[in-house]
Design a protein around this motif. Sequence first.
Motif, mmCIF file in Angstrom:
data_model
loop_
_atom_site.group_PDB
_atom_site.id
_atom_site.type_symbol
_atom_site.label_atom_id
_atom_site.label_comp_id
_atom_site.label_asym_id
_atom_site.label_seq_id
_atom_site.Cartn_x
_atom_site.Cartn_y
_atom_site.Cartn_z
ATOM 1 N N VAL A 1 28.545 -19.375 35.875
ATOM 2 C CA VAL A 1 27.300 -20.131 36.046
ATOM 3 C C VAL A 1 26.450 -19.485 37.140
ATOM 4 C CG1 VAL A 1 26.283 -22.336 36.743
ATOM 5 C CG2 VAL A 1 28.262 -22.306 35.213
ATOM 6 N N PHE A 2 27.059 -19.172 38.271
ATOM 7 C CA PHE A 2 26.319 -18.506 39.354
ATOM 8 C C PHE A 2 25.782 -17.156 38.871
ATOM 9 C CE2 PHE A 2 28.975 -21.059 42.500
ATOM 10 C CZ PHE A 2 27.892 -21.786 42.980
ATOM 11 N N TRP A 3 26.562 -16.455 38.106
ATOM 12 C CA TRP A 3 26.189 -15.139 37.583
ATOM 13 C C TRP A 3 24.947 -15.263 36.705
ATOM 14 C CZ3 TRP A 3 30.549 -11.697 35.059
ATOM 15 C CH2 TRP A 3 30.045 -10.424 34.766
ATOM 16 N N ALA A 4 24.928 -16.264 35.871
ATOM 17 C CA ALA A 4 23.823 -16.437 34.934
ATOM 18 C C ALA A 4 22.591 -17.066 35.578
ATOM 19 C CB ALA A 4 24.280 -17.297 33.756
ATOM 20 N N ARG A 5 22.801 -17.998 36.525
ATOM 21 C CA ARG A 5 21.705 -18.802 37.036
ATOM 22 C C ARG A 5 21.280 -18.461 38.456
ATOM 23 N NH1 ARG A 5 18.793 -21.648 33.952
ATOM 24 N NH2 ARG A 5 18.773 -23.500 35.252
ATOM 25 N N GLY A 6 22.104 -17.706 39.187
ATOM 26 C CA GLY A 6 21.824 -17.477 40.594
ATOM 27 C C GLY A 6 22.342 -18.641 41.418
ATOM 28 N N TYR A 7 22.329 -18.475 42.727
ATOM 29 C CA TYR A 7 22.861 -19.536 43.598
ATOM 30 C C TYR A 7 21.999 -20.794 43.532
ATOM 31 C CZ TYR A 7 24.326 -22.109 47.715
ATOM 32 O OH TYR A 7 24.775 -23.102 48.559
ATOM 33 N N GLU A 8 20.712 -20.633 43.750
ATOM 34 C CA GLU A 8 19.840 -21.809 43.763
ATOM 35 C C GLU A 8 19.626 -22.377 42.366
ATOM 36 O OE1 GLU A 8 16.252 -21.269 45.940
ATOM 37 O OE2 GLU A 8 17.300 -21.351 47.860
ATOM 38 N N GLY A 9 19.642 -21.518 41.362
ATOM 39 C CA GLY A 9 19.409 -21.971 40.003
ATOM 40 C C GLY A 9 20.555 -22.772 39.424
ATOM 41 N N ALA A 10 21.738 -22.617 40.016
ATOM 42 C CA ALA A 10 22.923 -23.332 39.523
ATOM 43 C C ALA A 10 22.999 -24.700 40.192
ATOM 44 C CB ALA A 10 24.183 -22.517 39.814
ATOM 45 N N SER A 11 22.740 -25.745 39.438
ATOM 46 C CA SER A 11 22.816 -27.100 39.995
ATOM 47 C C SER A 11 24.267 -27.569 40.035
ATOM 48 C CB SER A 11 21.997 -28.068 39.144
ATOM 49 O OG SER A 11 22.607 -28.239 37.869
ATOM 50 N N LEU A 12 24.527 -28.555 40.882
ATOM 51 C CA LEU A 12 25.877 -29.113 40.943
ATOM 52 C C LEU A 12 26.280 -29.716 39.605
ATOM 53 C CD1 LEU A 12 26.056 -30.850 44.448
ATOM 54 C CD2 LEU A 12 27.282 -28.802 43.677
ATOM 55 N N GLY B 1 35.320 -27.325 48.302
ATOM 56 C CA GLY B 1 34.363 -27.539 49.377
ATOM 57 C C GLY B 1 32.978 -27.743 48.799
ATOM 58 N N ASN B 2 31.940 -27.450 49.577
ATOM 59 C CA ASN B 2 30.575 -27.651 49.096
ATOM 60 C C ASN B 2 30.120 -26.499 48.202
ATOM 61 O OD1 ASN B 2 29.901 -25.503 50.822
ATOM 62 N ND2 ASN B 2 29.217 -26.865 52.451
ATOM 63 N N LYS B 3 28.884 -26.524 47.780
ATOM 64 C CA LYS B 3 28.369 -25.516 46.849
ATOM 65 C C LYS B 3 28.440 -24.113 47.439
ATOM 66 C CE LYS B 3 24.200 -24.270 44.257
ATOM 67 N NZ LYS B 3 22.770 -24.600 43.988
ATOM 68 N N GLU B 4 28.089 -23.990 48.718
ATOM 69 C CA GLU B 4 28.145 -22.661 49.343
ATOM 70 C C GLU B 4 29.572 -22.136 49.398
ATOM 71 O OE1 GLU B 4 27.571 -20.623 53.723
ATOM 72 O OE2 GLU B 4 26.163 -22.213 53.171
ATOM 73 N N ASP C 1 30.615 -10.990 26.136
ATOM 74 C CA ASP C 1 30.938 -12.419 26.143
ATOM 75 C C ASP C 1 30.581 -13.111 27.454
ATOM 76 O OD1 ASP C 1 32.742 -11.083 27.684
ATOM 77 O OD2 ASP C 1 34.488 -12.248 27.053
ATOM 78 N N GLY C 2 29.636 -12.541 28.189
ATOM 79 C CA GLY C 2 29.303 -13.133 29.487
ATOM 80 C C GLY C 2 27.848 -12.907 29.844
ATOM 81 N N PRO C 3 27.450 -13.327 31.045
ATOM 82 C CA PRO C 3 26.058 -13.166 31.476
ATOM 83 C C PRO C 3 25.701 -11.696 31.674
ATOM 84 C CG PRO C 3 27.268 -14.719 32.864
ATOM 85 C CD PRO C 3 28.270 -13.998 32.040
ATOM 86 N N SER C 4 24.446 -11.362 31.438
ATOM 87 C CA SER C 4 23.989 -10.002 31.719
ATOM 88 C C SER C 4 23.493 -9.942 33.159
ATOM 89 C CB SER C 4 22.867 -9.602 30.748
ATOM 90 O OG SER C 4 21.787 -10.501 30.860
ATOM 91 N N GLY C 5 23.382 -8.724 33.667
ATOM 92 C CA GLY C 5 22.950 -8.567 35.046
ATOM 93 C C GLY C 5 24.118 -8.618 36.015
ATOM 94 N N CYS C 6 23.810 -8.747 37.293
ATOM 95 C CA CYS C 6 24.812 -8.692 38.361
ATOM 96 C C CYS C 6 24.766 -9.967 39.194
ATOM 97 C CB CYS C 6 24.531 -7.474 39.250
ATOM 98 S SG CYS C 6 25.544 -7.363 40.739
ATOM 99 N N LEU C 7 25.908 -10.554 39.458
ATOM 100 C CA LEU C 7 25.954 -11.786 40.247
ATOM 101 C C LEU C 7 25.359 -11.580 41.629
ATOM 102 C CD1 LEU C 7 28.829 -14.337 40.481
ATOM 103 C CD2 LEU C 7 27.772 -13.487 42.552
ATOM 104 N N THR C 8 25.570 -10.419 42.233
ATOM 105 C CA THR C 8 25.079 -10.212 43.599
ATOM 106 C C THR C 8 23.578 -10.001 43.645
ATOM 107 O OG1 THR C 8 25.382 -7.798 43.650
ATOM 108 C CG2 THR C 8 27.289 -9.164 44.203
ATOM 109 N N VAL C 9 22.972 -9.656 42.501
ATOM 110 C CA VAL C 9 21.513 -9.567 42.418
ATOM 111 C C VAL C 9 20.944 -10.911 41.993
ATOM 112 C CG1 VAL C 9 19.561 -8.480 41.246
ATOM 113 C CG2 VAL C 9 21.539 -7.105 41.927
ATOM 114 N N ALA D 1 20.895 -13.893 44.583
ATOM 115 C CA ALA D 1 19.979 -13.915 45.722
ATOM 116 C C ALA D 1 18.541 -14.201 45.321
ATOM 117 C CB ALA D 1 20.051 -12.584 46.457
ATOM 118 N N LEU D 2 18.282 -14.384 44.034
ATOM 119 C CA LEU D 2 16.910 -14.613 43.598
ATOM 120 C C LEU D 2 16.391 -15.954 44.113
ATOM 121 C CD1 LEU D 2 17.095 -13.344 39.914
ATOM 122 C CD2 LEU D 2 16.242 -12.129 41.920
ATOM 123 N N ALA D 3 15.116 -15.988 44.457
ATOM 124 C CA ALA D 3 14.443 -17.217 44.901
ATOM 125 C C ALA D 3 15.233 -17.922 45.997
ATOM 126 C CB ALA D 3 14.248 -18.159 43.710
#
Length: 201
Positions: free
Chosen positions: A27-38, A57-60, A106-114, A117-119
């Motif tokens: 989910v983080f990989w596909a949506r980014g940190y902020e884009g991934a809601s709880l 723990g928490n989201k972070e 079978d997974g998200p495209s792009g890089c989780l570390t990129v 950090a978006l937005a």
Amino acid sequence: MSDSRRAVMGRPRGFDIDQALERAMRVFWARGYEGASLAELTGAMGITKTSMYAAFGNKEQLFRKALQRYGAGPAAYATRALEEPTARAVALAFLRGAVCTTTPPDGPSGCLTVQGALASSDESRAVHDLLVDWRNDAGVRLEERFRRAVNEGDLPRNADPRRLARFIMTMGFGIAVQAANGLGPAELDEIVDTALLGWPA
């Protein structure tokens, strides 16, 4: 402590932690940190928010664990590449690994570390800094490997290890962005081939 309290504390979790973390990572990989809601995270993990907080723990904190999993799993190519016998083979393995990891069937495209950090807002500054450190560390390790190649005579004496490492890192993250834009493995492999045409002999 009462028997009933022991029973509650000793009760096994009703979900697979490893599987839940894998799903959160995706989910983080596909949506980014902020884009991934709880709600999206817990829905994908198949658990309640209470269970998530208790286990991770928490989201972070969940993101930090997901990033560790990503580094040891999909992004492990970056570490494996350093073991190649020549500097050119290191660069090639790193970039080919970036192609494979950012274009999984079978997974998200792009890089989780990129993507992660978006937005990034002020509230997410710690995650932003974590990802910057993660990427910079990969660059430092590449630079050290290329410096060793110069010392061993595998790269010419006038080669600049830092510049080469920055070039490969830039290409690697550029591949991730292009993968997220929809370029496939064949097109990205052509980019890798072009990038290495000027590799110092």
